[in-house]
Design a protein around this motif. Sequence first.
Motif, PDB file in Angstrom:
ATOM      1  N   ASN A  33     100.838  42.517  44.776  1.00  8.71           N
ATOM      2  CA  ASN A  33     100.002  41.395  44.338  1.00  8.71           C
ATOM      3  C   ASN A  33      99.539  41.497  42.892  1.00  8.71           C
ATOM      4  O   ASN A  33      98.605  40.805  42.487  1.00  8.71           O
ATOM      5  N   THR A 142     106.728  36.851  41.610  1.00 11.47           N
ATOM      6  CA  THR A 142     106.377  35.777  42.548  1.00 11.47           C
ATOM      7  C   THR A 142     104.868  35.642  42.740  1.00 11.47           C
ATOM      8  O   THR A 142     104.418  34.777  43.491  1.00 11.47           O
ATOM      9  N   VAL A 143     104.087  36.506  42.079  1.00 12.27           N
ATOM     10  CA  VAL A 143     102.623  36.459  42.253  1.00 12.27           C
ATOM     11  C   VAL A 143     101.965  36.347  40.880  1.00 12.27           C
ATOM     12  O   VAL A 143     102.179  37.201  40.015  1.00 12.27           O
ATOM     13  N   CYS A 157     100.016  38.332  51.743  1.00 17.41           N
ATOM     14  CA  CYS A 157     101.288  38.287  50.990  1.00 17.41           C
ATOM     15  C   CYS A 157     101.981  36.940  51.196  1.00 17.41           C
ATOM     16  O   CYS A 157     103.154  36.865  51.616  1.00 17.41           O
ATOM     17  N   SER A 159     103.298  34.885  49.275  1.00 14.40           N
ATOM     18  CA  SER A 159     104.570  34.630  48.578  1.00 14.40           C
ATOM     19  C   SER A 159     105.740  35.172  49.399  1.00 14.40           C
ATOM     20  O   SER A 159     106.836  34.619  49.377  1.00 14.40           O
ATOM     21  N   ARG A 160     105.513  36.255  50.136  1.00 14.84           N
ATOM     22  CA  ARG A 160     106.566  36.773  51.023  1.00 14.84           C
ATOM     23  C   ARG A 160     106.840  35.780  52.161  1.00 14.84           C
ATOM     24  O   ARG A 160     107.980  35.598  52.577  1.00 14.84           O
ATOM     25  N   HIS A 162     106.381  32.520  52.013  1.00 11.62           N
ATOM     26  CA  HIS A 162     107.099  31.358  51.473  1.00 11.62           C
ATOM     27  C   HIS A 162     108.576  31.681  51.275  1.00 11.62           C
ATOM     28  O   HIS A 162     109.451  30.858  51.578  1.00 11.62           O
ATOM     29  N   ALA A 163     108.858  32.878  50.782  1.00 10.57           N
ATOM     30  CA  ALA A 163     110.262  33.265  50.569  1.00 10.57           C
ATOM     31  C   ALA A 163     111.001  33.311  51.907  1.00 10.57           C
ATOM     32  O   ALA A 163     112.146  32.844  52.020  1.00 10.57           O
TER      33      ALA A 163
END
Length: 249
Positions: A33, A142-143, A157, A159-160, A162-163
Motif C-alpha cells: 500500500n 496500482t496504489v 487491498c 486494488s488487488r 479490482h485486478a
Amino acid sequence: MAVTKKNRRYGMIVDVDLCTGCGACMVACAAENNVAPAPEKATDRTGITPMRVYPVHNGAPADKRQTAFLPLLCMHCSEPPCESVCPQQAVELDEATGIVTQMPQRCLGCRYCMTACPYHARYFNWWDPQWPVGMEATLNPTVAPRMRGVVEKCNLCASRLHAAEDQATADGQPPPATYVSACVEACPTGAMVLGDLDDPTTEAQKLAHAEGTFQLLAKLGTGPKVHYHSSRPWVRSLAERSAKEQANA
Ligand code: SF4
C-alpha cells in the motif's frame, strides 16, 4: 455468456493461536500500500500502520504468563461509525463488497472518523510520504500514495480485488475466488483467512461460525467483519476490552 455478480461481504478470520507475532503481515501491508517509512519524529500514534500486531498477555505472574499476538486492522464494520461522522462522504461502505472504503481525495483531515473508530484503526498523515533514495522504484503502481493532511486505513487491498475482478470478467468467470490481501498472502503460518462471509463454500464463512470465533467489541453493534479465533478463554475475554486497553495490558 454474461456473468451475474452478486453482492459479497468480504471479511477476515484471524487465528490468534497461530499468530507468532513475526510482523510479516505488517511489512507486506506497508509494501503493498505504499506506506512510507515513518519519519524519526513520528511517535507510536503518528506513524501509519494499517495492519498492526499487538502483543497481549494473560495478566498472570511471570511463571504462568502467556502471550498472544493480535493483528489489528480496520474491522470493515457493517455499521461503520466512521462513515456517518464524515462530513465529506470520504468514507463509504461498499455494498457490493462489504469493504469500508476511504477516499483520500475527499478527506479534509478533520479526524472525526478517527475519534469515532473504537478500534483505533485509522491513521492521520502528519507528513508527506518520503522514501529513501531509490526506493521509489519499488512502489506499487496500482496504489496512490496519500498526501499530508488526510486519514487512511486498511482497505483490504482493494486494488488487488479490482485486478482479480477485471481478470474474472475477462475470463467470463464469477467474482474472483483468487482475491487475497497482501497480509494474508504473507503470513507464514496461515493465521489469516480472507473471504466472502456470505458464501457457505468459503473457508472464511465456516471459520466465522466456528466455536471459539469472536469479534472485538461486539457489544457496540458495529458488526465487525474481521473475526478472531482462539481456543484460549483469556484471549477471547480480551475481545470486550478496547484496543487501547489491550495494547497497554
Ligand atoms: S504474518 Fe501471520 S504470524 Fe506473522 S504477525 Fe502477521 S498474522 Fe501473525
